[in-house]
Design an enzyme around this catalytic site. Sequence first.
Site, short mmCIF file in Angstrom:
data_model
loop_
_atom_site.label_atom_id
_atom_site.label_comp_id
_atom_site.label_asym_id
_atom_site.label_seq_id
_atom_site.Cartn_x
_atom_site.Cartn_y
_atom_site.Cartn_z
CE LYS A 68 -4.33 -1.58 2.11
NZ LYS A 68 -5.30 -1.31 3.19
CG ASP A 105 -8.51 1.00 3.61
OD1 ASP A 105 -9.27 0.19 3.05
OD2 ASP A 105 -7.28 0.81 3.71
#
Length: 279
Positions: A68, A105
């Site tokens: 990520k 997220d």
Amino acid sequence: MGAPIRAFVIGHPIAHSRSPLIHGHWLRAFGIAGSYERIDVRPDGLAAFVRGFPMAGFVGGNVTVPHKEAVLALVNELTPTARRLGAVNTLSLAPAGGILGHNTDGEGFVRSLDEAVGPTWSGGPAVVIGAGGAARAIVGALLDRGVPRLTIVNRTLQKAEALRAFDPDRIVAADRLETADLAAASLVVNATSLGAAGQPPLDIELTPCGPDTVVADIVYVPAQTPLLCAARARGLRAVGGLGMLLHQAVPGFETWFRTRPQVTPALRRLVEADIAMAA
Ligand code: NAP
């Protein structure tokens, strides 16, 4: 009819990812000619994969652990959210050409709370336990939502203090949870890995919490963590991590397949059944 639209999820390892289950469900539900492929990409193959996916026929995909952060340097553009968080979980083709990195997220967490308990959870102070990658996304989203005060509690104090830079006026960093913070909180979030299968539980005492406090756990394996069980036993509203996982997937699917999907009870049941087998 055009060629099937192809998307992916990359990580290392990647066998555990439930994203193919989620996106596969939506592809079938909408009758879209497309695929969502699970691809194990090792760190030393990340740059080649990211730079090459448009030529390989993909329109984008998800990025998970451990890539990520590393993917940041490989894209042409970042959304403001991804830039602020320093992490990307969704890739797409930028309208002007090149590759766009996004992070959904935090949006997934906020939408999951709204869906579970309505919008009032953001009216008072929040306590976030944890200061890792997921906590970072959640803290950013809580600030954007207008939470008036945020206490970040983390075993490693320096990591909580680093997150204070997001908004020093609204954030307090600590390495232990104080009774007064719990008593004032509208929202308490476990953003650590404690309570996940194979991990010790998050050991906190919810007695000081007021009756309207919402307790959220972002761990979703098992679905019922010890923290959620303790919150329900006290009559508090408890929100598990599955909603965050499902809602973070919505913007990516909409971008790649040009249809906005819904988080339906049928999708929840499908993923819950898969989790129950794993837990
Ligand atoms: P991470 O970056 O590795 O951060 C882990 C966090 O947990 C850190 O704050 C760490 O504290 C804390 N921690 C770990 N072990 C601990 C212990 N024994 N005692 C106290 N604190 C401990 O991981 P992450 O990516 O943020 O993920 C955290 C959890 O969220 C994982 O279980 C992950 O599966 C879950 N998650 C769920 C979703 C969802 O969609 N629901 C999305 C992302 C992640 P230190 O800083 O002191 O090490």
